[in-house]
Design a protein around this motif. Structure first.
Motif, PDB file in Angstrom:
ATOM      1  N   GLY A 180       0.680  -1.139   0.075  1.00  0.00           N
ATOM      2  CA  GLY A 180       0.060   0.070   0.041  1.00  0.00           C
ATOM      3  C   GLY A 180       0.848   1.109   0.048  1.00  0.00           C
ATOM      4  N   ARG A 181       0.244   2.088  -0.140  1.00  0.00           N
ATOM      5  CA  ARG A 181       1.054   3.662  -0.178  1.00  0.00           C
ATOM      6  C   ARG A 181       1.497   4.065   1.256  1.00  0.00           C
ATOM      7  NH1 ARG A 181      -1.078   7.958   2.310  1.00  0.00           N
ATOM      8  NH2 ARG A 181      -3.431   7.890   2.881  1.00  0.00           N
ATOM      9  N   SER A 182       2.711   4.549   1.113  1.00  0.00           N
ATOM     10  CA  SER A 182       3.388   4.994   2.444  1.00  0.00           C
ATOM     11  C   SER A 182       2.176   5.671   3.513  1.00  0.00           C
ATOM     12  CB  SER A 182       4.419   6.043   2.347  1.00  0.00           C
ATOM     13  OG  SER A 182       5.518   5.349   1.637  1.00  0.00           O
ATOM     14  N   ASN A 183       2.302   5.360   4.742  1.00  0.00           N
ATOM     15  CA  ASN A 183       1.476   5.959   5.802  1.00  0.00           C
ATOM     16  C   ASN A 183       0.182   5.539   5.853  1.00  0.00           C
ATOM     17  OD1 ASN A 183       1.950   7.885   7.924  1.00  0.00           O
ATOM     18  ND2 ASN A 183       0.549   9.152   6.802  1.00  0.00           N
ATOM     19  N   VAL A 184      -0.223   4.445   4.779  1.00  0.00           N
ATOM     20  CA  VAL A 184      -1.533   3.761   5.067  1.00  0.00           C
ATOM     21  C   VAL A 184      -1.818   3.148   6.371  1.00  0.00           C
ATOM     22  CG1 VAL A 184      -0.859   1.554   4.030  1.00  0.00           C
ATOM     23  CG2 VAL A 184      -3.129   2.623   3.369  1.00  0.00           C
ATOM     24  N   GLY A 185      -0.991   2.642   7.102  1.00  0.00           N
ATOM     25  CA  GLY A 185      -1.147   2.002   8.260  1.00  0.00           C
ATOM     26  C   GLY A 185      -0.760   0.362   8.113  1.00  0.00           C
ATOM     27  N   LYS A 186       0.461   0.224   7.216  1.00  0.00           N
ATOM     28  CA  LYS A 186       0.748  -0.995   6.937  1.00  0.00           C
ATOM     29  C   LYS A 186       1.540  -1.752   8.283  1.00  0.00           C
ATOM     30  CE  LYS A 186       3.371  -1.606   3.374  1.00  0.00           C
ATOM     31  NZ  LYS A 186       4.865  -1.644   4.121  1.00  0.00           N
ATOM     32  N   SER A 187       2.572  -1.129   8.730  1.00  0.00           N
ATOM     33  CA  SER A 187       3.345  -1.303   9.997  1.00  0.00           C
ATOM     34  C   SER A 187       2.194  -1.414  11.060  1.00  0.00           C
ATOM     35  CB  SER A 187       4.209  -0.478  10.439  1.00  0.00           C
ATOM     36  OG  SER A 187       4.930   0.035   9.261  1.00  0.00           O
ATOM     37  N   SER A 188       1.224  -0.659  11.269  1.00  0.00           N
ATOM     38  CA  SER A 188       0.282  -0.873  12.481  1.00  0.00           C
ATOM     39  C   SER A 188      -0.800  -2.279  12.227  1.00  0.00           C
ATOM     40  CB  SER A 188      -0.670   0.337  12.519  1.00  0.00           C
ATOM     41  OG  SER A 188       0.194   1.582  12.831  1.00  0.00           O
ATOM     42  N   LEU A 189      -1.074  -2.389  11.023  1.00  0.00           N
ATOM     43  CA  LEU A 189      -1.811  -3.547  10.770  1.00  0.00           C
ATOM     44  C   LEU A 189      -0.767  -4.720  11.273  1.00  0.00           C
ATOM     45  CD1 LEU A 189      -4.669  -4.237   9.629  1.00  0.00           C
ATOM     46  CD2 LEU A 189      -3.482  -4.828   7.717  1.00  0.00           C
ATOM     47  N   ALA A 249       6.803  -4.373  13.058  1.00  0.00           N
ATOM     48  CA  ALA A 249       7.078  -3.470  12.056  1.00  0.00           C
ATOM     49  C   ALA A 249       7.122  -2.139  12.743  1.00  0.00           C
ATOM     50  CB  ALA A 249       5.923  -3.537  10.910  1.00  0.00           C
ATOM     51  N   LYS A 250       7.933  -1.310  12.070  1.00  0.00           N
ATOM     52  CA  LYS A 250       8.035   0.052  12.936  1.00  0.00           C
ATOM     53  C   LYS A 250       6.975   1.032  12.360  1.00  0.00           C
ATOM     54  CE  LYS A 250      12.038   2.951  14.218  1.00  0.00           C
ATOM     55  NZ  LYS A 250      12.820   3.955  13.567  1.00  0.00           N
ATOM     56  N   VAL A 251       6.193   1.665  13.141  1.00  0.00           N
ATOM     57  CA  VAL A 251       5.030   2.581  12.903  1.00  0.00           C
ATOM     58  C   VAL A 251       5.497   4.070  12.849  1.00  0.00           C
ATOM     59  CG1 VAL A 251       3.068   3.382  13.815  1.00  0.00           C
ATOM     60  CG2 VAL A 251       3.408   1.041  14.158  1.00  0.00           C
ATOM     61  N   GLY A 252       5.066   4.646  11.867  1.00  0.00           N
ATOM     62  CA  GLY A 252       5.302   6.027  11.930  1.00  0.00           C
ATOM     63  C   GLY A 252       6.813   6.377  11.429  1.00  0.00           C
ATOM     64  N   LYS A 253       7.757   5.305  10.737  1.00  0.00           N
ATOM     65  CA  LYS A 253       8.986   5.618  10.094  1.00  0.00           C
ATOM     66  C   LYS A 253       8.938   6.679   9.263  1.00  0.00           C
ATOM     67  CE  LYS A 253       8.085   1.754   7.260  1.00  0.00           C
ATOM     68  NZ  LYS A 253       6.540   1.849   7.627  1.00  0.00           N
ATOM     69  N   THR A 254      10.217   7.425   9.015  1.00  0.00           N
ATOM     70  CA  THR A 254      10.307   8.243   7.784  1.00  0.00           C
ATOM     71  C   THR A 254       9.753   7.845   6.598  1.00  0.00           C
ATOM     72  OG1 THR A 254      12.081   9.032   9.328  1.00  0.00           O
ATOM     73  CG2 THR A 254      11.714  10.084   7.049  1.00  0.00           C
ATOM     74  N   THR A 297      -7.840   0.594   5.914  1.00  0.00           N
ATOM     75  CA  THR A 297      -7.314   0.818   7.052  1.00  0.00           C
ATOM     76  C   THR A 297      -7.788   1.988   7.679  1.00  0.00           C
ATOM     77  OG1 THR A 297      -5.813   1.860   6.120  1.00  0.00           O
ATOM     78  CG2 THR A 297      -4.923  -0.387   6.328  1.00  0.00           C
ATOM     79  N   LYS A 298      -7.672   2.271   9.135  1.00  0.00           N
ATOM     80  CA  LYS A 298      -7.909   3.601   9.709  1.00  0.00           C
ATOM     81  C   LYS A 298      -9.504   3.722   9.538  1.00  0.00           C
ATOM     82  CE  LYS A 298      -3.450   5.611   8.488  1.00  0.00           C
ATOM     83  NZ  LYS A 298      -2.920   6.717   8.456  1.00  0.00           N
ATOM     84  N   THR A 299     -10.395   2.802   9.699  1.00  0.00           N
ATOM     85  CA  THR A 299     -11.929   2.976   9.519  1.00  0.00           C
ATOM     86  C   THR A 299     -12.350   3.681  10.471  1.00  0.00           C
ATOM     87  OG1 THR A 299     -12.232   0.997  10.747  1.00  0.00           O
ATOM     88  CG2 THR A 299     -12.431   0.933   8.380  1.00  0.00           C
ATOM     89  N   ASP A 300     -11.752   4.095  11.622  1.00  0.00           N
ATOM     90  CA  ASP A 300     -12.142   4.818  12.903  1.00  0.00           C
ATOM     91  C   ASP A 300     -12.268   6.299  12.584  1.00  0.00           C
ATOM     92  OD1 ASP A 300      -9.125   6.001  14.130  1.00  0.00           O
ATOM     93  OD2 ASP A 300      -9.067   3.938  13.103  1.00  0.00           O
ATOM     94  N   LYS A 301     -11.073   6.489  11.278  1.00  0.00           N
ATOM     95  CA  LYS A 301     -11.253   7.790  11.155  1.00  0.00           C
ATOM     96  C   LYS A 301     -12.334   8.452   9.810  1.00  0.00           C
ATOM     97  CE  LYS A 301      -7.075   9.889  10.177  1.00  0.00           C
ATOM     98  NZ  LYS A 301      -5.685  10.032  10.047  1.00  0.00           N
ATOM     99  N   ALA A 302     -12.681   7.362   9.265  1.00  0.00           N
ATOM    100  CA  ALA A 302     -13.791   7.578   7.974  1.00  0.00           C
ATOM    101  C   ALA A 302     -15.186   7.814   8.646  1.00  0.00           C
ATOM    102  CB  ALA A 302     -13.517   6.462   6.994  1.00  0.00           C
ATOM    103  N   SER A 362      -9.473  -1.444  11.691  1.00  0.00           N
ATOM    104  CA  SER A 362      -8.920  -0.358  12.567  1.00  0.00           C
ATOM    105  C   SER A 362      -8.047  -0.792  13.584  1.00  0.00           C
ATOM    106  CB  SER A 362     -10.021   0.429  13.159  1.00  0.00           C
ATOM    107  OG  SER A 362      -9.395   1.392  14.296  1.00  0.00           O
ATOM    108  N   SER A 363      -6.514  -0.396  13.258  1.00  0.00           N
ATOM    109  CA  SER A 363      -5.602  -0.889  14.272  1.00  0.00           C
ATOM    110  C   SER A 363      -5.605  -0.148  15.477  1.00  0.00           C
ATOM    111  CB  SER A 363      -4.339  -0.886  13.638  1.00  0.00           C
ATOM    112  OG  SER A 363      -4.117  -1.533  12.347  1.00  0.00           O
ATOM    113  N   LYS A 364      -6.108   1.111  15.392  1.00  0.00           N
ATOM    114  CA  LYS A 364      -6.156   1.755  16.664  1.00  0.00           C
ATOM    115  C   LYS A 364      -7.220   1.223  17.451  1.00  0.00           C
ATOM    116  CE  LYS A 364      -7.054   6.695  18.048  1.00  0.00           C
ATOM    117  NZ  LYS A 364      -7.627   7.953  17.603  1.00  0.00           N
TER     118      LYS A 364
END
Ligand code: GDP
Length: 195
Positions: free
Chosen positions: A29-38, A48-53, A144-149, A173-175
């Motif tokens: 997926g695209r960067s920042n989509v929430g892959k590491s969190s998932l 996996a490292k979350v929020g990496k550069t 991902t991030k269905t909590d935000k939608a 939603s990983s969160k």
């Protein structure tokens, strides 16, 4: 569930041997989509490292995964859309990813294409889906991030994905730790289909 880091692959010749019983479950997926969190949510481990550069992890990361009698590799592909301006980096990414899919086509159990529930499918997501459909590789979309939608954003995203020919959509939603059972179910059903 046992999960173990195997290696980071930077060059195609370092991919695992083909035709082994362990299939690849691929996360892309695209960067920042929430892959590491998932990945962390799914395995219950901080693998996996979350929020990496964005753009710093250009490798394909392989993990061994044993769960309820099922053995697979979890494969973390580098995120796309990270460095539009940097042509060389985009080209390297493309070469690695295209090479990955060509080399491992018969070793892939399932590709999970991660799409942000609020943002919806991007151009890059559409290209990825088209490519998977063309190659006949089994895939599903993980929202991902269905909590935000909002409910409206969620149904718009689902509608757009259906227009792109996607049949299997898993909401997570990983969160808020939602969607894990459904995701596991889909993974298992594909591994059994492709023993
Ligand atoms: P990656 O670049 O695709 O590996 O994405 P990360 O897992 O590093 O996440 C990117 C950002 O999105 C981080 O700030 C995370 O905290 C956030 N994030 C990831 N998953 C969720 C989620 O389910 N809900 C919300 N609200 N934020 C999330």
């Amino acid at each position: 569930m046992a999960v173990e880091f195997v290696k980071s692959v930077y060059r195609l010749e370092d991919l695992p041997k083909t035709n082994e019983p362990r299939k690849d479950i691929v996360f892309v997926g695209r960067s920042n989509v929430g892959k590491s969190s998932l990945l962390n949510f799914l395995t219950g481990r901080s693998i996996a490292k979350v929020g990496k550069t964005p753009g710093r992890t250009r490798a394909i990361n392989y993990f061994k995964w044993d769960f309820e009698g099922v053995k697979a590799f979890l494969v973390d592909l580098p995120g796309y859309g990270f460095a539009r301006g940097d042509r060389k980096e985009v080209e390297n990414w493309k070469r690695l990813i295209e090479g990955y899919f060509k080399n491992r086509v018969s070793d892939i159990g399932l590709v999970l294409v991660l799409v942000d529930a609020k943002v919806g499918p991007t151009k890059d997501d559409a290209l990825m889906l088209e490519w998977l459909q063309y190659l006949g590789i089994p895939y599903a979309v993980v929202l991902t991030k269905t909590d935000k939608a909002s409910q409206k954003e969620l149904s718009q995203t689902v509608r757009k994905l259906k227009e792109l020919g996607v049949e299997e959509i898993i909401q997570t939603s990983s969160k808020e730790r939602r969607g894990k059972d459904k995701l596991l179910k889909v993974i298992f059903s594909h591994l059994r289909k492709n023993p």
